[in-house]
Design a protein around this motif. Structure first.
Motif, PDB file in Angstrom:
ATOM      1  N   UNK A   1      42.183  30.087  40.109  1.00 55.60           N
ATOM      2  CA  UNK A   1      40.958  30.338  39.341  1.00 55.60           C
ATOM      3  C   UNK A   1      41.149  31.504  38.380  1.00 55.60           C
ATOM      4  N   UNK A   2      41.872  32.511  38.851  1.00 59.77           N
ATOM      5  CA  UNK A   2      42.102  33.686  38.001  1.00 59.77           C
ATOM      6  C   UNK A   2      42.900  33.296  36.765  1.00 59.77           C
ATOM      7  N   UNK A   3      43.899  32.440  36.979  1.00 58.79           N
ATOM      8  CA  UNK A   3      44.718  32.000  35.850  1.00 58.79           C
ATOM      9  C   UNK A   3      43.874  31.235  34.837  1.00 58.79           C
ATOM     10  N   UNK A   4      42.939  30.416  35.377  1.00 63.20           N
ATOM     11  CA  UNK A   4      42.134  29.588  34.479  1.00 63.20           C
ATOM     12  C   UNK A   4      41.017  30.361  33.795  1.00 63.20           C
ATOM     13  N   UNK A   5      40.426  31.343  34.503  1.00 64.95           N
ATOM     14  CA  UNK A   5      39.246  32.015  33.939  1.00 64.95           C
ATOM     15  C   UNK A   5      39.565  33.372  33.325  1.00 64.95           C
ATOM     16  N   UNK A   6      40.670  33.979  33.712  1.00 66.26           N
ATOM     17  CA  UNK A   6      41.012  35.306  33.181  1.00 66.26           C
ATOM     18  C   UNK A   6      40.229  36.437  33.821  1.00 66.26           C
ATOM     19  N   UNK A   7      39.485  36.145  34.900  1.00 63.55           N
ATOM     20  CA  UNK A   7      38.697  37.202  35.550  1.00 63.55           C
ATOM     21  C   UNK A   7      39.620  38.179  36.287  1.00 63.55           C
ATOM     22  N   UNK A   8      39.197  39.428  36.336  1.00 62.75           N
ATOM     23  CA  UNK A   8      39.911  40.425  37.150  1.00 62.75           C
ATOM     24  C   UNK A   8      39.300  40.416  38.549  1.00 62.75           C
ATOM     25  N   UNK A   9      40.120  40.710  39.561  1.00 59.43           N
ATOM     26  CA  UNK A   9      39.614  40.760  40.940  1.00 59.43           C
ATOM     27  C   UNK A   9      39.866  42.134  41.539  1.00 59.43           C
ATOM     28  N   UNK A  10      38.910  42.569  42.354  1.00 60.38           N
ATOM     29  CA  UNK A  10      39.175  43.671  43.293  1.00 60.38           C
ATOM     30  C   UNK A  10      39.152  43.011  44.660  1.00 60.38           C
ATOM     31  N   UNK A  11      40.289  42.981  45.345  1.00 65.13           N
ATOM     32  CA  UNK A  11      40.409  42.243  46.601  1.00 65.13           C
ATOM     33  C   UNK A  11      40.571  43.249  47.743  1.00 65.13           C
ATOM     34  N   UNK A  12      39.533  43.338  48.553  1.00 67.17           N
ATOM     35  CA  UNK A  12      39.527  44.324  49.643  1.00 67.17           C
ATOM     36  C   UNK A  12      39.789  43.625  50.966  1.00 67.17           C
ATOM     37  N   UNK A  13      40.698  44.161  51.750  1.00 69.71           N
ATOM     38  CA  UNK A  13      40.909  43.610  53.087  1.00 69.71           C
ATOM     39  C   UNK A  13      41.640  44.616  53.953  1.00 69.71           C
ATOM     40  N   UNK A  14      41.397  44.517  55.269  1.00 70.32           N
ATOM     41  CA  UNK A  14      42.192  45.338  56.188  1.00 70.32           C
ATOM     42  C   UNK A  14      43.492  44.603  56.494  1.00 70.32           C
ATOM     43  N   UNK A  15      43.609  43.351  56.001  1.00 73.67           N
ATOM     44  CA  UNK A  15      44.762  42.500  56.305  1.00 73.67           C
ATOM     45  C   UNK A  15      45.764  42.600  55.146  1.00 73.67           C
ATOM     46  N   UNK A  16      46.827  43.340  55.390  1.00 81.00           N
ATOM     47  CA  UNK A  16      47.788  43.605  54.322  1.00 81.00           C
ATOM     48  C   UNK A  16      48.469  42.333  53.825  1.00 81.00           C
TER      49      UNK A  16
END
Ligand SMILES: Nc1ncnc2c1ncn2[C@@H]1O[C@H](COP(=O)(O)OP(=O)(O)OP(=O)(O)O)[C@@H](O)[C@H]1O
Ligand code: SF4
Ligand SMILES: [Mg+2]
Length: 331
Positions: free
Chosen positions: A195-210
């Motif tokens: 989806x990121x490739x198609x839309x160009x949106x930036x993500x902030x991806x938070x997780x305790x799972x490295x």
């Protein structure tokens, strides 16, 4: 003005702080604060993912909420595409851990996804909802169903479809795959990358799972007690790590069969210090396997390199990952 993908977008945060007042013990006593996020400088590039990792309570969610404007900062500046944050309502969306509580049980899937769409004719709306469902691998036949009729993974896809419906420039994903089982997690991460490739949106991806963070991020910010202690490219999150806490986190990531890099586990003793009475020196000193006297009296600054990497340690690189010998492996 609404930002669309055609406009370059970057989020830049400088000196961001968020503190929460503690209940006052005495009527005229001194007000005490829990410093959840404490002097964060960070940047998210258009079409890229910033991963944020660290143990429970280190301030990841608070930081994410402040960065996307769901909570206010007590200090610092946040700029979106060069202008102060807050001016671009609709440009930012968020997806959280529990899809069931994010969806109204009395609204159909079509209504949930349609919420974020601009005004359009009924038929155009149905077509667009079908397209969005297709983008997140959901069968459009589920359009008239209610959330309780879908699995957890399908519900989370609905939340993602709703998040992308308004064409956001930035999506906060806070533990967005954490409630899914391991194979479904990887599927949703693949879907997000696509989806990121198609839309160009930036993500902030938070997780305790490295592992999940490494699977999706371009850059990873490691947090400890409200601060960033290391900022590194995701594909260099092995031998090149320089902060002892990042090294310990990486060493504790469960290996899966076939992993080329299987580090020896570094076990950290004790718990992080209080975010109310913060230590004078390095915040990690009480647990750091390579701490020295200087660390307990002098707080290290976050030092940036020309290549964008950063580390907050007086003795960067002094703790290294040790490679484990894997039985049956060639090397
Ligand atoms: N609204 C609030 N009021 C008071 N304290 C808060 C509030 N929100 C968060 N905190 C405190 O701020 C600190 C950071 O919390 P935060 O939820 O950001 O951590 P986290 O890294 O997301 O943890 P987890 O991995 O458990 O989700 C914690 O000590 C938490 O108790
Ligand atoms: S400054 Fe000292 S205590 Fe802190 S992480 Fe570096 S070596 Fe460890
Ligand atoms: Mg959290």
């Amino acid at each position: 003005m609404t930002i669309t993908q055609s406009v370059p977008f970057a989020l830049e945060a400088t000196g961001v702080e968020r503190r929460f007042p503690l209940p006052q013990e005495k009527l005229f006593g001194h007000r005490r604060y829990l410093h959840a996020v404490d002097g964060i400088d960070v940047r998210v590039e258009p079409g890229r993912t910033l991963g944020v990792v660290g143990e429970s309570g280190c301030g990841k969610s608070t930081l994410g909420r402040v960065l996307v404007g769901l909570d206010k900062a007590d200090a610092g500046t946040i700029r979106w595409n060069g202008t102060p944050a807050g001016a671009h309502t609709g440009a930012v969306q968020a997806v959280f851990q529990d899809p069931a509580s994010a969806l109204n049980p009395r609204r159909t899937i079509a209504q949930a996804i349609g919420e974020a769409l601009p005004r359009m004719s009924r038929s155009a709306r149905t077509t667009r909802i079908g397209e969005l469902m297709g983008m997140v691998d959901l069968d459009p036949a589920l359009m008239s169903r209610y959330p309780h009729e879908l699995s957890g993974g399908q519900q989370q896809r609905v939340c993602i479809a709703r998040a992308i419906a308004s064409d956001p420039a930035l999506i906060l994903l806070d533990e967005a795959v954490s409630s899914l089982d391991a194979s479904l997690q990887m599927q949703v991460i693949e879907l997000l990358r696509d989806l990121q490739e198609r839309t160009g949106a930036a993500f902030i991806f938070i997780s305790h799972d490295l592992r999940a963070v490494r699977g999706i991020s371009d850059w990873i910010a490691v947090m400890y007690l409200g601060q960033i202690v290391e900022l590194a490219p995701a594909d260099e999150f092995d031998d090149q790590l320089r902060h002892p806490y990042s090294v310990a986190l990486r060493s504790a990531e469960p290996s899966i069969p076939g992993d080329e890099f299987q580090p020896e586990r570094i076990i950290l003793e004790g718990d992080p210090p209080s975010a109310v009475e913060r230590p004078v020196g390095c915040r990690f000193a009480s647990r750091c396997p390579v701490a020295q006297d200087r660390c307990r009296v002098e707080a290290p600054e976050l030092v940036h390199d020309d290549d964008g990497r950063a580390v907050r340690c007086h003795f960067p690189g002094s703790l290294q990952l040790a490679r484990r010998v894997v039985e049956g492996a060639d090397a």
